[in-house]
Design an enzyme around this catalytic site. Sequence first.
Site, PDB file in Angstrom:
ATOM      1  N   ASP A  90       0.838  -1.206   0.000  1.00 38.92           N
ATOM      2  CA  ASP A  90       0.000   0.000   0.000  1.00 38.92           C
ATOM      3  C   ASP A  90       0.871   1.253   0.000  1.00 38.92           C
ATOM      4  O   ASP A  90       2.064   1.225  -0.364  1.00 38.92           O
ATOM      5  CB  ASP A  90      -0.968  -0.067   1.199  1.00 38.92           C
ATOM      6  CG  ASP A  90      -2.281   0.634   0.932  1.00 38.92           C
ATOM      7  OD1 ASP A  90      -2.314   1.865   1.039  1.00 38.92           O
ATOM      8  OD2 ASP A  90      -3.275  -0.036   0.602  1.00 38.92           O
ATOM      9  N   ASP A  91       0.300   2.334   0.435  1.00 42.37           N
ATOM     10  CA  ASP A  91       0.919   3.657   0.429  1.00 42.37           C
ATOM     11  C   ASP A  91       2.268   3.637   1.164  1.00 42.37           C
ATOM     12  O   ASP A  91       2.435   2.931   2.160  1.00 42.37           O
ATOM     13  CB  ASP A  91      -0.057   4.593   1.162  1.00 42.37           C
ATOM     14  CG  ASP A  91       0.299   6.050   0.995  1.00 42.37           C
ATOM     15  OD1 ASP A  91       1.303   6.354   0.348  1.00 42.37           O
ATOM     16  OD2 ASP A  91      -0.463   6.877   1.530  1.00 42.37           O
ATOM     17  N   ARG A 121      -5.971  16.234   3.219  1.00 40.06           N
ATOM     18  CA  ARG A 121      -4.964  15.227   3.563  1.00 40.06           C
ATOM     19  C   ARG A 121      -3.577  15.674   3.082  1.00 40.06           C
ATOM     20  O   ARG A 121      -2.830  14.898   2.490  1.00 40.06           O
ATOM     21  CB  ARG A 121      -5.304  13.862   2.980  1.00 40.06           C
ATOM     22  CG  ARG A 121      -4.706  12.733   3.799  1.00 40.06           C
ATOM     23  CD  ARG A 121      -4.759  11.402   3.066  1.00 40.06           C
ATOM     24  NE  ARG A 121      -4.275  10.340   3.940  1.00 40.06           N
ATOM     25  CZ  ARG A 121      -3.830   9.172   3.533  1.00 40.06           C
ATOM     26  NH1 ARG A 121      -3.832   8.876   2.258  1.00 40.06           N
ATOM     27  NH2 ARG A 121      -3.397   8.284   4.389  1.00 40.06           N
ATOM     28  N   LYS A 123      -3.884  -0.882  -6.855  1.00 38.38           N
ATOM     29  CA  LYS A 123      -4.940  -0.227  -6.061  1.00 38.38           C
ATOM     30  C   LYS A 123      -4.873   1.257  -6.396  1.00 38.38           C
ATOM     31  O   LYS A 123      -3.854   1.901  -6.163  1.00 38.38           O
ATOM     32  CB  LYS A 123      -4.697  -0.474  -4.575  1.00 38.38           C
ATOM     33  CG  LYS A 123      -5.716   0.198  -3.674  1.00 38.38           C
ATOM     34  CD  LYS A 123      -5.493  -0.212  -2.226  1.00 38.38           C
ATOM     35  CE  LYS A 123      -6.308   0.605  -1.253  1.00 38.38           C
ATOM     36  NZ  LYS A 123      -5.982   0.295   0.143  1.00 38.38           N
ATOM     37  N   TRP A 124      -5.950   1.781  -6.961  1.00 37.88           N
ATOM     38  CA  TRP A 124      -5.977   3.135  -7.512  1.00 37.88           C
ATOM     39  C   TRP A 124      -6.781   4.023  -6.562  1.00 37.88           C
ATOM     40  O   TRP A 124      -7.999   3.970  -6.534  1.00 37.88           O
ATOM     41  CB  TRP A 124      -6.654   3.087  -8.883  1.00 37.88           C
ATOM     42  CG  TRP A 124      -6.689   4.350  -9.651  1.00 37.88           C
ATOM     43  CD1 TRP A 124      -7.336   5.503  -9.324  1.00 37.88           C
ATOM     44  CD2 TRP A 124      -6.069   4.595 -10.914  1.00 37.88           C
ATOM     45  NE1 TRP A 124      -7.159   6.450 -10.296  1.00 37.88           N
ATOM     46  CE2 TRP A 124      -6.383   5.915 -11.286  1.00 37.88           C
ATOM     47  CE3 TRP A 124      -5.288   3.806 -11.766  1.00 37.88           C
ATOM     48  CZ2 TRP A 124      -5.944   6.467 -12.478  1.00 37.88           C
ATOM     49  CZ3 TRP A 124      -4.855   4.360 -12.956  1.00 37.88           C
ATOM     50  CH2 TRP A 124      -5.170   5.685 -13.304  1.00 37.88           C
ATOM     51  N   ASP A 125      -6.069   4.830  -5.799  1.00 35.44           N
ATOM     52  CA  ASP A 125      -6.711   5.576  -4.713  1.00 35.44           C
ATOM     53  C   ASP A 125      -7.003   7.025  -5.122  1.00 35.44           C
ATOM     54  O   ASP A 125      -6.472   7.534  -6.123  1.00 35.44           O
ATOM     55  CB  ASP A 125      -5.797   5.538  -3.477  1.00 35.44           C
ATOM     56  CG  ASP A 125      -6.585   5.494  -2.182  1.00 35.44           C
ATOM     57  OD1 ASP A 125      -7.746   5.924  -2.179  1.00 35.44           O
ATOM     58  OD2 ASP A 125      -6.018   5.041  -1.168  1.00 35.44           O
ATOM     59  N   ASN A 179      -7.789  10.374  -2.591  1.00 34.72           N
ATOM     60  CA  ASN A 179      -8.041  10.645  -1.177  1.00 34.72           C
ATOM     61  C   ASN A 179      -8.437  12.066  -0.798  1.00 34.72           C
ATOM     62  O   ASN A 179      -8.143  12.502   0.319  1.00 34.72           O
ATOM     63  CB  ASN A 179      -6.811  10.244  -0.365  1.00 34.72           C
ATOM     64  CG  ASN A 179      -6.833   8.759  -0.063  1.00 34.72           C
ATOM     65  OD1 ASN A 179      -7.871   8.221   0.294  1.00 34.72           O
ATOM     66  ND2 ASN A 179      -5.710   8.089  -0.226  1.00 34.72           N
ATOM     67  N   ASP A 208     -12.883   2.261   4.184  1.00 35.21           N
ATOM     68  CA  ASP A 208     -11.713   2.172   5.059  1.00 35.21           C
ATOM     69  C   ASP A 208     -12.094   1.568   6.398  1.00 35.21           C
ATOM     70  O   ASP A 208     -11.227   1.248   7.205  1.00 35.21           O
ATOM     71  CB  ASP A 208     -11.115   3.571   5.283  1.00 35.21           C
ATOM     72  CG  ASP A 208     -10.125   3.938   4.192  1.00 35.21           C
ATOM     73  OD1 ASP A 208      -9.752   3.044   3.401  1.00 35.21           O
ATOM     74  OD2 ASP A 208      -9.721   5.108   4.121  1.00 35.21           O
TER      75      ASP A 208
HETATM   76  C1  GLA Z   1      -6.818   5.507   1.673  1.00 41.70           C
HETATM   77  C2  GLA Z   1      -7.243   4.089   1.389  1.00 41.70           C
HETATM   78  C3  GLA Z   1      -6.588   3.166   2.367  1.00 41.70           C
HETATM   79  C4  GLA Z   1      -5.091   3.308   2.265  1.00 41.70           C
HETATM   80  C5  GLA Z   1      -4.688   4.750   2.496  1.00 41.70           C
HETATM   81  C6  GLA Z   1      -3.221   4.957   2.229  1.00 41.70           C
HETATM   82  O1  GLA Z   1      -7.363   5.958   2.853  1.00 41.70           O
HETATM   83  O2  GLA Z   1      -8.635   3.961   1.416  1.00 41.70           O
HETATM   84  O3  GLA Z   1      -6.970   1.832   2.120  1.00 41.70           O
HETATM   85  O4  GLA Z   1      -4.677   2.883   0.992  1.00 41.70           O
HETATM   86  O5  GLA Z   1      -5.416   5.621   1.671  1.00 41.70           O
HETATM   87  O6  GLA Z   1      -2.844   6.244   2.412  1.00 41.70           O
END
Ligand code: GLA
Length: 726
Positions: free
Chosen positions: A365-366, A442, A475-477, A479, A547
């Site tokens: 992930d991130d 954010r 995973k394409w986010d 935010n 989330d």
């Molecule tokens: C969002 C996503 C989470 C995670 C975070 C990472 O909130 O929904 O699942 O990937 O970003 O910063």
Amino acid sequence: MPIRYDETNRIFQIDTATSSYVMQVWNGFLLHLYWGAPLGGGDHAYMLRHRGRASFSPAGPGSSPWSMDAAPFEYPTSGTGDMRAPALEMLYADGSRATELTYAGHEIIMGKPEIPGLPHTNCERPEDAGTLVVTLEDTVKKLEVKLFYTVFEGYGAVVRSALLTNRSSEPMAVLKCLSASIDYDCGDYDEIHLHGSWARERHLERARVTHGIKLLESRRGASSHALNPFFALVAPDAGEQRGEAYGFALLYSGNFAASVELDQYASTRAMTGISPWCFSWGLKPGESFQSPEAALVFSSEGLGGMSHGFHRLFRDRLCRSPWQSKPRPVVVNNWEATYFDFDEAKLVSLAKKAKQLGIELLVMDDGWFARRNDDTTSLGDWFENREKLPGGLKQLAEKVKACGTGFGVWFEPEMVSPDSELYRAHPDWCLHIDGRRRTLGRNQLLLDMSRPDVCDYLIETLSGILEKAPIDYVKWDFNRNLTEVHSALLPKEGQGEAYHRFMLGTYRVLDTLTKRFPQVLFEGCSGGGGRFDAGMLYYTPQIWTSDDTDGVERVKIQYGTSLAYPLTAMSAHVSVTPNHQTGRATPFSFRGLAAMTGAFGYELDLEKLSEEDCAEVSEQTANFRRWQSLLSEGRLYRLRSPFEGNEGAWMVVSEDGKKALVSYFCFEARPNAPLDRLRLTGLHAEALYRSEEGDEFTGAQLMNFGLHLPETKGEYTSAAWYLRTK
Ligand code: GLA
């Protein structure tokens, strides 16, 4: 061809598997006659009732008295007598805004025309679908409006969109162009929609439609956590299995407006499309604008029947990724396991452990790029952090794969951190208005996706990464929501296009990458489910649902989401307890069962699990594999609503009725509770079903008497029954 035209009465009839949809050209206007249970044949001309209305309702043209304000328009406009909310509003070169649309022609075609640049339903073979295209025009202003109605053989949906073309020699502007509008001449309805917030998405709300306008809208530049671009009108007595239900789902991920209006004559108008807020679109002579598609599903088998109609349509006729129909891997995502604190060694040991427990893919992930050790920096700098990943993505991917699992990577392409190399090099690439604060969300800004150069840059950057390393999953986010929506490349009179152009740019990037890398499983995400819509599902067959990974919350969120979206679309992971979002402690089995009715996975540090929990992971992954095809292809029945009480329950039945998985969740313990039974549905009454424990029941027993529910001991009881015919 399920589309008929009765030349004598100028009536169109569109038949789907579960409905008929009827329109008539009368006095030059295209009027809506009927949408409901299948009509078969018959002469429908008697249906139209012209109402001359007293008081202030303006009369329509012609000799007999009838009122524009009471007529059931198929695509309503404003300024010429219909005082209700319009689907179309224009601004012409002379400053006038009145539009009147009359019938100009139609064609019935096999298949379905492509909609360039927008997500859309599709058919592989022309014989799988039919499309009615009705052309309307404003003869004064030379505006042409083509209304598209597509019906897929064997499906219950009518898919609509509108295409506007300026046939005049002067410019004009579109102020509002919705995708679909339905006028119900009479009837009482309840309106159902999905509302929420971050970590509490898509909770179900139902209320009687009362006079005035109920508006469900997003002004966030994304479909949003707050309201989903789906709603339904249902008969007041409609439930899960019975009663009339009309569902509307928009295939769009940006600002939308869906409304239900009960007017002075107790007629109801329901509409959906791009929000007219901050929207305008210039049309020079010869130019066109196309609305996104709206999918309309009617069922007389209640909300369950309506959901089934959407599920089948979205599973079979939306996403073109080969992953749409393939079994999805069980994943482990490191976000809640490590947050930003990980390195190659940790990920590789997670992958090893994952493999032992039956998990098939590790998602990083991130936090893997540039200096991203918290959320204040580096979005836009899509190159590896060499302290965390000394051998880069390629080496990590190879090491993870050597453990026997696939490898996935998180991106947030549409964003940029002010503290990034990308921002320093291109400060004008973000959405901004000169002289104003660049509002952070954010700690980040949005790239201006309406700019072709920004989109090209993203396509090339992401392609470079996906070519360089063997990545199986993305995973394409997304935010944050949009502010200072203003594009440096658009002229001042074109700024009303910025929100929609942002979406078109995003769609172009998604389209190019998903086509260029068809082997990659793309998962959508927006702080969980902030962009959980049929637009995104065209590109990404699954979306991170929320989330919030708390089991109880997930029962609610997934239950609500299932109203329109199939189980395969809902990415769902088991996380640790106490839960990171709610602090609630639920049993492992409860969380596992909730997550299993989705695109299943884990979001925890597998290396910190007790032996007992590890054994449970192995059991869950093995069960999931046995149940996966049933869960992804079967028909969902919601049995108990977590929005109405202390429990949630649903079941999935295979199309042939021979297999079923029943999931039951009880939240609070109920001392001395009644001896409750869960009555099932969708089974063959005469068939004999056997549970995994060896109990046998007839379908009639299960549907009429039901299954004994477990006694609740402590909070958060769950139970599953896997039933198969003998
Ligand atoms: C969002 C996503 C989470 C995670 C975070 C990472 O909130 O929904 O699942 O990937 O970003 O910063």
